[in-house]
Write a protein that holds these residues in place. Structure first.
Motif, mmCIF file in Angstrom:
data_model
loop_
_atom_site.group_PDB
_atom_site.id
_atom_site.type_symbol
_atom_site.label_atom_id
_atom_site.label_comp_id
_atom_site.label_asym_id
_atom_site.label_seq_id
_atom_site.Cartn_x
_atom_site.Cartn_y
_atom_site.Cartn_z
ATOM 1 N N TYR A 1 -2.676 3.205 -2.804
ATOM 2 C CA TYR A 1 -4.089 3.386 -2.456
ATOM 3 C C TYR A 1 -4.784 4.321 -3.445
ATOM 4 O O TYR A 1 -5.675 5.076 -3.083
ATOM 5 C CB TYR A 1 -4.231 3.871 -1.003
ATOM 6 C CG TYR A 1 -3.480 2.991 -0.030
ATOM 7 C CD1 TYR A 1 -3.928 1.701 0.241
ATOM 8 C CD2 TYR A 1 -2.299 3.418 0.577
ATOM 9 C CE1 TYR A 1 -3.210 0.873 1.094
ATOM 10 C CE2 TYR A 1 -1.588 2.590 1.437
ATOM 11 C CZ TYR A 1 -2.047 1.327 1.692
ATOM 12 O OH TYR A 1 -1.352 0.505 2.535
ATOM 13 N N SER B 1 -0.627 3.795 9.472
ATOM 14 C CA SER B 1 -0.131 4.072 8.134
ATOM 15 C C SER B 1 0.193 5.557 8.015
ATOM 16 O O SER B 1 -0.368 6.372 8.751
ATOM 17 C CB SER B 1 -1.238 3.678 7.158
ATOM 18 O OG SER B 1 -0.748 3.381 5.905
ATOM 19 N N TYR C 1 -10.101 10.790 3.263
ATOM 20 C CA TYR C 1 -9.212 11.158 4.384
ATOM 21 C C TYR C 1 -8.851 12.641 4.387
ATOM 22 O O TYR C 1 -7.951 13.047 5.122
ATOM 23 C CB TYR C 1 -7.893 10.382 4.313
ATOM 24 C CG TYR C 1 -8.015 8.909 4.038
ATOM 25 C CD1 TYR C 1 -8.604 8.039 4.949
ATOM 26 C CD2 TYR C 1 -7.490 8.368 2.866
ATOM 27 C CE1 TYR C 1 -8.682 6.688 4.687
ATOM 28 C CE2 TYR C 1 -7.568 7.009 2.604
ATOM 29 C CZ TYR C 1 -8.169 6.176 3.513
ATOM 30 O OH TYR C 1 -8.249 4.843 3.255
ATOM 31 N N GLU D 1 6.447 -4.783 6.421
ATOM 32 C CA GLU D 1 5.325 -4.847 5.474
ATOM 33 C C GLU D 1 5.011 -3.465 4.892
ATOM 34 O O GLU D 1 3.875 -2.990 4.997
ATOM 35 C CB GLU D 1 4.064 -5.370 6.182
ATOM 36 C CG GLU D 1 4.202 -6.735 6.816
ATOM 37 C CD GLU D 1 2.959 -7.125 7.614
ATOM 38 O OE1 GLU D 1 2.059 -6.280 7.807
ATOM 39 O OE2 GLU D 1 2.895 -8.286 8.055
ATOM 40 N N ARG E 1 -8.740 9.151 -2.004
ATOM 41 C CA ARG E 1 -8.052 9.596 -0.784
ATOM 42 C C ARG E 1 -8.422 11.030 -0.357
ATOM 43 O O ARG E 1 -8.654 11.281 0.830
ATOM 44 C CB ARG E 1 -6.532 9.449 -0.921
ATOM 45 C CG ARG E 1 -6.096 8.011 -1.197
ATOM 46 C CD ARG E 1 -4.603 7.786 -1.026
ATOM 47 N NE ARG E 1 -4.235 7.858 0.378
ATOM 48 C CZ ARG E 1 -3.676 8.872 0.954
ATOM 49 N NH1 ARG E 1 -3.362 9.942 0.250
ATOM 50 N NH2 ARG E 1 -3.404 8.851 2.233
HETATM 51 N N1 LLP Z 1 0.475 -4.334 7.089
HETATM 52 C C1 LLP Z 1 -0.788 -4.299 7.527
HETATM 53 C C2 LLP Z 1 -1.258 -5.349 8.431
HETATM 54 C C3 LLP Z 1 -1.645 -3.259 7.131
HETATM 55 O O1 LLP Z 1 -2.895 -3.221 7.587
HETATM 56 C C4 LLP Z 1 -1.173 -2.263 6.252
HETATM 57 C C5 LLP Z 1 -2.042 -1.172 5.802
HETATM 58 C C6 LLP Z 1 0.158 -2.347 5.801
HETATM 59 C C7 LLP Z 1 0.959 -3.387 6.239
HETATM 60 C C8 LLP Z 1 0.764 -1.347 4.867
HETATM 61 O O2 LLP Z 1 0.761 -0.058 5.390
HETATM 62 P P1 LLP Z 1 1.561 1.105 4.656
HETATM 63 O O3 LLP Z 1 3.029 0.752 4.689
HETATM 64 O O4 LLP Z 1 1.068 1.207 3.256
HETATM 65 O O5 LLP Z 1 1.244 2.305 5.443
HETATM 66 N N2 LLP Z 1 -6.082 3.441 2.362
HETATM 67 C C9 LLP Z 1 -5.296 4.168 3.329
HETATM 68 C C10 LLP Z 1 -4.241 3.300 3.974
HETATM 69 C C11 LLP Z 1 -4.779 2.060 4.626
HETATM 70 C C12 LLP Z 1 -3.694 1.174 5.200
HETATM 71 C C13 LLP Z 1 -4.239 -0.114 5.664
HETATM 72 N N3 LLP Z 1 -3.265 -1.055 6.154
HETATM 73 C C14 LLP Z 1 -4.717 5.395 2.662
HETATM 74 O O6 LLP Z 1 -4.983 5.627 1.482
HETATM 75 O O7 LLP Z 1 -4.023 6.182 3.299
#
Ligand code: LLP
Length: 414
Positions: free
Chosen positions: A371, A202, A316, A273, A312
């Motif tokens: 998030y 991510s 992080y 996604e 966050r």
């Molecule tokens: N698909 C799957 C299987 C995932 O595990 C995730 C995120 C996404 C799609 C979407 O990812 P994105 O496009 O949003 O990067 N809480 C953390 C981020 C955790 C992401 C977990 N999985 C933060 O605040 O940075």
């Protein structure tokens, strides 16, 4: 691109000043721009037009029903990770035929619920999970569609907590194990392989990891086809980064220009996604200054939003830009913007140069749409913030502020 800008000396969301929204609805307050949500979806959708695709919005980033409804109306699919998220998507009008279900720990109840709604497919992460899904589908006299999540062992160069596509992470199966499982799964009567999935991490801010992983994935799909396993869907996950500070992530067009040439070679429908890319910069958190406290070594600005509202920075060490809703004239001072929670990790921003502030002023914490509320908690028995959706010069509360009674309602101890 987002629809936050300084006009007439104060920060606006679309056509409404954030100060006025904070005065009307109270703080801490999450504000979302409907125009920005639609803009992000449409930019990505248009850029990916050269490949047959579906954008499955990652619900975990922001699961407010109004956000989900906005994407459902734009024709999005959804990437879910729990029965709770499936309930939300169905309630918001999402089409089950465009829902994909990921996650390493799906329970039997969650699998049965998703099967009853005939979702597009499950992304499976282990042989044990596939066997469980097959058994539950048999009990329901149906056939579950599935993709195997592969772990391409590509470094996404992001924070180690949100890297998912390295071999040491708990996610997915290596190509060799996935290949063996596809071949073995041919014998299952109630589970049918329809595709392959991956998600390498991510907040990825360059195209190189995507291209590297998708290239490996494409070779794997071709190898499987040669082995007699033809897959209709290739799901490349999410992970596209956004600008929080000084990052220079690819735009939708740049992302598409990098990945489309590889994806076009595959006779498959491609799923994406994205979560953060769609909602991150569409939302802000507005908070009110409570106290200014100066110690021998620091100046603290104590605000009414804490790590329970936006975790966050604490979790992080993430950077979120912070600016006054109505900047005052005067020399900037370096301050730590901290919350009311009893932990030293409870900060929204450290060593920030901000114009002069007074108690009662409002601060805008940028890029909080992804998030943010989704990871909020009731730590310190703090009711969660209200959420407001802005469209043009209209605002509506899409989640009312929680009350203390809401928090205590489920407790039976007295
Ligand atoms: N698909 C799957 C299987 C995932 O595990 C995730 C995120 C996404 C799609 C979407 O990812 P994105 O496009 O949003 O990067 N809480 C953390 C981020 C955790 C992401 C977990 N999985 C933060 O605040 O940075």
């Amino acid at each position: 691109m987002d629809r936050y800008a300084t006009k007439h000396g104060e920060v606006y969301c679309e056509d409404l000043p954030l100060r006025a929204l904070a005065q009307q609805y109270g703080t801490p307050l999450y504000v979302y721009s409907a125009g920005t949500l639609a803009d992000h979806f449409q930019r990505l959708d248009r850029a990916l037009a050269p490949v047959a695709h579906t954008i499955c919005y990652a619900v975990k980033a922001n699961s407010n029903l109004a956000v989900l409804r906005t994407f459902a109306e734009l024709g999005a699919g959804f990437d879910i990770v729990s029965a709770g998220e499936l309930h939300r998507v169905l309630k918001a009008g999402g089409d089950p035929a465009r829902i994909v279900f990921a996650g390493v720990g799906k329970t039997a109840e969650e699998i049965a619920f998703a099967l009853r709604h005939n979702i597009l497919f499950f992304t499976i992460e282990s042989e044990e999970e596939l066997l469980r899904i097959n058994a539950i589908a048999a009990a329901h006299d149906t056939v579950a569609r599935f993709c195997i999540r592969v772990n391409p062992d590509v470094d996404a160069h992001t924070h180690h907590y949100i890297t998912t596509g390295k071999s040491e992470n708990k996610f997915g199966l290596p190509f060799t194990a996935a290949r063996a499982l596809y071949l073995a799964a041919k014998n299952l009567r109630h589970a049918r392989a329809v595709g392959v999935q991956m998600h390498i991490g991510s907040q990825i801010t360059t195209t190189a990891p995507f291209v590297a992983a998708i290239t490996l994935l494409a070779a794997f799909v071709n190898e499987l086809r040669a082995a007699g396993v033809a897959l209709e869907y290739v799901d490349v996950g999410g992970g596209m980064g956004i600008i929080y500070h000084d990052e220079t992530p690819p735009t939708a067009d740049e992302f598409a220009a990098a990945v489309v040439p590889v994806l076009r070679t595959l006779p498959a429908h491609v799923l994406f996604e994205p979560g953060r890319f769609m909602v991150g910069n569409a939302g802000v958190l507005v908070t009110q200054v409570q106290y200014l406290k100066t110690t021998a070594s620091k100046r603290f600005v104590i605000v009414d939003a804490g790590m329970n509202d936006l975790i966050r920075p604490a979790l992080y060490e993430a950077y979120h830009a912070i600016l006054p809703a109505v900047p005052r004239a005067g020399a900037a001072q370096v301050v730590d913007v901290v919350g009311p929670i009893c932990e030293s990790g409870d900060f929204l921003g450290l060593a920030r140069a901000l114009p002069p502030l007074e108690p009662g002023d409002y601060l805008v914490v940028r890029s909080a749409g992804a998030y943010g509320f989704a990871m909020a908690s009731n730590y310190n028995t703090r009711p969660r913030a209200a959420e407001v959706m802005v469209q043009g010069d209209q605002a509506r509360v899409v989640r009312r502020r929680e009350t203390i009674d809401d928090l205590l309602a489920a407790e039976l101890g007295l």
